[in-house]
Design a protein around this motif. Structure first.
Motif, mmCIF file in Angstrom:
data_model
loop_
_atom_site.group_PDB
_atom_site.id
_atom_site.type_symbol
_atom_site.label_atom_id
_atom_site.label_comp_id
_atom_site.label_asym_id
_atom_site.label_seq_id
_atom_site.Cartn_x
_atom_site.Cartn_y
_atom_site.Cartn_z
ATOM 1 N N GLY A 23 -9.620 5.464 7.710
ATOM 2 C CA GLY A 23 -8.892 4.604 6.798
ATOM 3 C C GLY A 23 -8.706 5.183 5.849
ATOM 4 O O GLY A 23 -7.739 5.200 4.887
ATOM 5 N N VAL A 24 -7.387 5.849 6.708
ATOM 6 C CA VAL A 24 -6.642 7.291 5.749
ATOM 7 C C VAL A 24 -5.208 6.762 5.886
ATOM 8 O O VAL A 24 -4.633 6.512 6.477
ATOM 9 N N SER A 25 -4.598 6.833 3.957
ATOM 10 C CA SER A 25 -3.304 6.868 4.375
ATOM 11 C C SER A 25 -2.564 8.378 3.683
ATOM 12 O O SER A 25 -3.201 8.632 2.747
ATOM 13 N N LEU A 26 -1.580 8.275 4.096
ATOM 14 C CA LEU A 26 -1.317 9.422 3.250
ATOM 15 C C LEU A 26 0.185 9.561 3.967
ATOM 16 O O LEU A 26 1.165 8.794 4.674
ATOM 17 N N ASP A 27 1.074 9.730 2.493
ATOM 18 C CA ASP A 27 2.826 9.768 2.691
ATOM 19 C C ASP A 27 3.598 11.816 3.021
ATOM 20 O O ASP A 27 2.715 12.421 1.618
ATOM 21 N N VAL A 28 4.182 12.105 3.527
ATOM 22 C CA VAL A 28 4.498 13.195 3.304
ATOM 23 C C VAL A 28 6.146 13.500 3.673
ATOM 24 O O VAL A 28 7.153 13.384 4.057
ATOM 25 N N ALA A 29 6.747 13.896 2.871
ATOM 26 C CA ALA A 29 7.863 13.809 2.041
ATOM 27 C C ALA A 29 8.621 15.310 2.242
ATOM 28 O O ALA A 29 8.087 16.255 2.530
ATOM 29 N N ALA A 30 10.037 14.819 2.696
ATOM 30 C CA ALA A 30 10.721 15.976 3.128
ATOM 31 C C ALA A 30 10.595 17.077 2.094
ATOM 32 O O ALA A 30 11.143 16.791 1.397
ATOM 33 N N GLY A 31 11.129 18.675 2.419
ATOM 34 C CA GLY A 31 11.055 19.149 1.158
ATOM 35 C C GLY A 31 9.444 19.067 0.742
ATOM 36 O O GLY A 31 9.769 19.694 -0.753
#
Lengths: 228, 861
Positions: A23-31
């Motif tokens: 149950g891993v959640s993750l956000d990686v934004a541009a830059g």
């Protein structure tokens, strides 16, 4: 650029199911540069391959460049990966039968782009990682740091927005590791989103965000470093 | 001992850890070895034992006796009555004899007739046991009963209970059984009781030919229960004796005829291939397990121990494969034995194993993997441990930069010298040696060749580039695969070209009687127009061509069957025989040497309307003009000199005429193929009459032009002619030499077998080789290559290696072919080349397709 929500993934070992991601959640934004750290077997590399679409999650959602990977057919998934995602591995994974520029051109040629166009893009990518003069060299004749920069050039060639790197400095000496890290940070500053799995504290120190994992779960998510 | 046990355990663990690869390795040894075992068993089974062969000829008799003098002087019936007393007189004691009368005895049903022989004997006699097989029903025991052979039953659609007419008296007989020779099913014969056969025997005896040479008189053979040996007294009384002991001795050395020789050739080729295959496979395995070897070294294993781990794998694989191959090979031979024998019209009986051959194959199956593994293990012993632990490659073979090109050049040079020697001295073993050297040269030169192929591929699409570069990047693996494929291609090519050369040799010596598919009939009795019309109807043709030799009156041909009074042209064959008389040159040699189809050529009178059929083309205006003005049309320019043909007229004893000569204007009318039966010199009736010649109104020869007269039609014509002229005719249909049919079948079988073998070997070795490129495939997947693309890349790799290797193999075959043909004193024929190309194409397609499909399956994850 990358959004992973409640990712679960298990492997079968004989009759036993071994959970790798729970149950891993993750956000990686541009830059931005996100580093994932944790002990061996905590699920870091599985997270990377699921995020890149190399293997499917048992449940959860992975969205890259606005597209849910689960909604893609097999061929569309390959096409999406060619156009939006670049991989960098610890042991380079340069195709040994191709020379430097051919390796960088590979995703574009696979995508059906004209060879001349692919070559132009590859030359630009090689220049961006600082090895434009090594275009015709064979991988066997390159140092570890140079090979990893070839892998980086291949990962960004064609203006792909997401770089997924698995221990990119793990096989390099400190000088070479520093050069590769500089290049990676430079690419992030240019607008790329980067998710790096690493044990290297030096990498973590330059990340915008460090995510720590344990037993398939994200246990800590904070800002430890700065990618300046 | 402890170390050996440990190393064996490590070898076993190494194999069991990679079960799929071990299975492939076992398959690589098992497949060719099984084929070799099967071929060996079939070859042994196809050769009857001395005891069986003797029983097929003599039954259970102690001796076989023939006395044609007795039959000739007394006739068959009297000879049957007097034989025992005559023998007792010469032998000095009484011996019981069981007779067998053999005579021409055609079988007829309705409008069909088969030219069969009749054997008159009591098959229920124990002495004949082993000579014939009763397929169905029972033997003939009295007059009015007959047992027919399988061939006769098939051709006349006979079954037990049918009625059939025998001989030219058309005596009706009930079919009581179907029989066959103990070793063959294709002979046409019937078995009747002794009295019936004797009643059909011609009056002429001594086994001489009658006037046309078409039929033979009856013979009587006597079978004695006790063993009798030839003595001067018996010989003086005309007895020819063949004792059982002599027969056993003669059959103790079976020849190489029949199915056995072909199977043995295939078996030898397959066996030779095994060692190369295993070496190639182990070369790939050793390279793929370099890291394991390095780990062993790091743990303290010395080079010898590392070598032994690989060698022991060879021992274990060889053991498993050999045991399985022998069991499956024997089982396969048992299943194939009857169909194989039936396809050749033979009966082989239960399968038999040659202990020496099987022992050698077992030894090979055990030893070859060990030797190959031991040789291939050398890099594992010499490896750079540190580099191997880091994932580096194993060391290549020794030699400096210029070593391999020099070695390749040396091997090619030596091979060409051997091939030349083989051709010059007609020594096939030298050519075989040349083939071996060229295969090795192909292996040593393969690295350079694949590099060139890879450079060429730079202009090709990405997938082809990747395939060609992969082949070039792994020269050791590529060479291992190449050696297998090159040798398979060379074996296939040399075997097929050799078979073609020998077939051509037979075909070149073969003189067709008439154009293919046509019929000829010779007569030794007058025939009327009604018979000829009926003959045309039975043959299903509008045209039969009666041929009449020109003669000088008053000689008549029936008084002088050898041609007194006939006009004969000097033929190249006669000249050849005359020139070589001192060296005992045989007519057949001269026929083959000169290419002229007849020994003696008569000037034949024929009307103009038959010219197109006799020339097998329309006559030209010039030919017609010459024919009409009285010239002789000669079909071979050697029959005339400067436009003149001189016919000699043999003298006749009956009218006391002296030999003479007669000159004709002669014009050459070329034909594509000349024949032994159709005339070579044609004269118009008007021209013959103008020169004061005569000709018989009854034809001595009738030519029936046709595309393909069937056996059924032939049987109908026989029935008609027997009804009209009895046995006073001879008949034949030109169906060409059997050698070509044998070649066609053999080519298909060999090409098919080698395509399957080559394809399978290519699959095994390529699969092993491709399994080492999984990392590259994973990289391709990471950069977005689809599964189809990755499979195509693997297939391109397999295709590049296979195509290059097979191409090289074909080149070697082309280089060797002239030497093979010359060494076998044969000729060129196209069929084997189609077989070679078919096998090569099949092998390439199989390797490429299986690589694609296999990798599609394996890269799905």
């Amino acid at each position: 650029m990358l959004r992973a929500v409640d990712i679960r993934k298990s492997y079968r070992a004989g009759t036993v199911s071994v959970p790798a991601l729970r149950g891993v959640s993750l956000d990686v934004a541009a830059g931005s540069l996100t580093a994932v750290m944790g002990a061996s077997g905590c699920g870091k590399s599985t997270l990377l391959t699921v995020a890149g679409g190399l293997q499917a999650a048992d449940s959860g959602t992975v969205v890259v460049a606005g597209v849910d990977l689960a909604s893609l057919s097999d061929s569309a998934s390959h096409r999406h990966r060619r156009r939006h995602i670049g991989f960098v591995f610890q042991d380079y994974n340069i195709v040994p039968t191709l020379n430097t520029i051919e390796n960088v051109m590979l995703p574009l040629e696979l995508d059906g782009r004209k060879r001349s166009h692919a070559r132009t893009e590859a030359e630009r990518a090689l220049a961006a990682v600082g090895i434009g003069d090594l275009a015709t060299r064979h991988p066997d004749t390159l140092s570890g740091g140079q090979r990893q920069r070839v892998a980086l050039a291949r990962a960004i060639c064609g203006e792909r927005g997401l770089i997924l790197a698995d221990e990119p400095t793990g096989a390099l000496d400190s000088a070479a590791a520093g050069q590769v890290l500089d290049t990676l940070v430079g690419l992030v500053r240019g607008g790329a989103a980067c998710l790096v799995v690493t044990h290297d504290e030096a990498v973590a120190a330059r990340a915008d965000r460090v995510v720590r994992m344990k037993d398939g779960l994200v246990v800590d998510e904070g800002r430890e470093g700065t990618s300046s | 001992m402890t170390t050996t046990r440990l190393l064996f355990r490590l070898a076993l663990r190494s194999l069991s850890r990679r079960k799929a690869r071990a299975a492939l390795l076992v398959a690589a040894i098992f497949l060719p070895l099984t084929m070799a075992v099967t071929a060996s068993v079939l070859a042994t089974t196809s050769q009857p034992t001395a005891e069986t062969a003797t029983a097929q000829r003599l039954g259970q008799a102690g001796a076989l006796l023939v006395n044609q003098d007795l039959v000739g002087s007394d006739g068959v019936d009297a000879a049957l009555r007097s034989a025992e007393s005559a023998l007792a007189e010469s032998l000095g004691r009484e011996v019981g004899l069981v007779p067998e009368v053999t005579t021409p005895l055609p079988a007829r049903l309705g409008h069909r007739e088969v030219a069969s022989y009749g054997h008159g004997l009591d098959l229920d006699e124990a002495i004949h046991q082993g000579r014939y097989l009763l397929v169905e029903g029972r033997h003939a025991r009295r007059g009015g009963e007959v047992a027919v052979s399988v061939e006769v039953a098939d051709r006349l659609d006979l079954a037990v209970g049918s009625t059939v007419q025998l001989g030219d008296r058309r005596e009706e007989a009930i079919v009581t059984g179907i029989v066959s020779d103990a070793g063959s099913t294709t002979r046409s014969f019937v078995v009747v009781d002794v009295a019936t056969a004797a009643s059909h025997s011609p009056e002429t005896t001594r086994g001489e030919e009658d006037a046309t040479g078409s039929t033979y008189a009856g013979t009587v053979a006597w079978y004695a229960r006790e063993e009798i040996v030839q003595t001067p007294e018996l010989a003086a009384a005309g007895w020819q004796v063949r004792s059982r002991g002599d027969a056993l001795l003669d059959h103790g050395h079976p020849g190489s005829e029949g199915a056995g020789s072909l199977l043995l050739v295939i078996a030898a080729a397959v066996v030779a291939e095994i060692t190369l295959v295993i070496f190639a496979v182990f070369t790939v395995v050793v390279r793929s397990t370099a890291r394991e070897s390095a780990l062993l070294a790091a743990a303290g294993a010395d080079p010898a121990a590392r070598r032994r781990v690989v060698t022991y794998q060879g021992v274990l694989l060889g053991l498993a494969a050999t045991v399985a191959a022998v069991l499956v090979g024997v089982l396969a031979a048992r299943l194939l034995s009857d169909p194989f024998a039936a396809s050749q019209g033979q009966i082989w009986g239960p399968i038999r194993l040659d202990p020496v051959q099987i022992g050698l194959l077992v030894l090979l199956g055990l030893a070859a993997p060990v030797v190959a593994a031991r040789t291939a293990a050398e890099p594992a012993a010499r490896l750079d441990v540190a580099a191997a632990l880091r994932g580096g490659d194993l060391p290549g073979s020794s030699g400096g930069k210029g070593f391999r090109p020099a070695l390749t050049a040396g091997l090619v040079g030596s091979a060409l010298a051997l091939a030349l020697g083989g051709a010059l001295f007609a020594a096939p073993p030298l050519v075989a040696g040349a083939a071996l050297l060229l295969v090795v040269a192909a292996g040593t030169g393969m690295g350079a060749l694949t590099s060139r192929v890879a450079r060429f591929a730079d202009r090709l699409p990405l997938v082809a580039r990747l395939g060609a570069r992969s082949a070039a990047r792994t020269p050791s693996r590529t060479t291992a695969v190449a050696v297998v494929l090159v040798s398979t291609t060379v074996l296939a090519g040399v075997v097929l070209v050799g078979m073609g050369a020998l077939t051509r040799k037979v075909e070149d010596a073969y003189v067709p009687q008439v154009p293919h598919g046509s019929m000829w009939v010779t007569f030794s009795a007058p025939v009327g127009d009604a018979t000829l019309a009926a003959l045309a109807e039975a043959a299903g043709t509008d045209e039969v061509i009666p041929l009449h030799p020109a003669r000088t009156p008053p000689g008549t041909w029936r008084d002088h069957p050898e041609g007194a009074g006939a006009l004969l042209l000097a033929t190249p064959v006669e000249d050849c025989v005359d020139q070589g008389a001192g060296d005992l040159v045989h007519v057949d040699d001269c026929l083959a040497h000169t290419g002229y189809p007849q020994w003696r050529t008569e000037v034949v009178v024929t009307p103009e309307r038959h010219l197109p059929a006799l020339l097998d083309r329309p006559a030209t205006e010039a030919e017609l003009s010459a024919f009409r003005r009285g010239a002789v049309l000669v079909l071979d320019e050697r029959l005339h000199h400067s436009g003149t043909a001189t016919a000699r007229v043999e003298g006749s004893e009956s009218d006391g005429s002296a030999p003479d000569t007669l000159d004709f204007e002669a014009v050459h009318a070329p034909v594509d193929v000349a024949h032994a039966q159709t005339p070579m010199a044609l004269l118009s009736p008007f021209a013959a009459a103008d020169r004061g010649l005569t000709w018989d109104t009854d034809p001595y020869l009738v030519y029936v032009p046709a595309e393909d007269i069937s056996r059924d039609t032939e049987d109908r014509v026989r029935a008609l002619l027997t009804a009209d002229v009895g046995q006073h005719y001879g008949l034949g249909v030109e169906r060409g030499p059997a050698a070509h049919r044998v070649l066609a079948t053999s080519t298909a079988v060999v090409a098919g077998a080698l395509a399957v073998l080559g394809g399978t070997l290519a699959l095994v070795v390529t699969a092993l080789s491709v399994s080492e490129t999984r990392r590259e495939l994973a990289t391709l997947a990471a950069v977005g290559a689809s599964g189809r693309f990755r499979a195509a890349a693997v297939a391109a790799h397999a295709s590049a290696v296979t195509a290059t290797s097979i191409g090289l193999g074909l080149l070697v075959v082309v280089v060797l072919a002239p030497a093979v043909v010359v060494a076998l004193e044969g000729g060129w024929t196209a069929l084997p080349w189609w077989g070679v190309l078919g096998a090569a194409l099949g092998c390439w397609c199989a390797a490429t397709l299986t690589a694609y499909l296999g990798s599609r399956w394996s890269v799905r994850g």
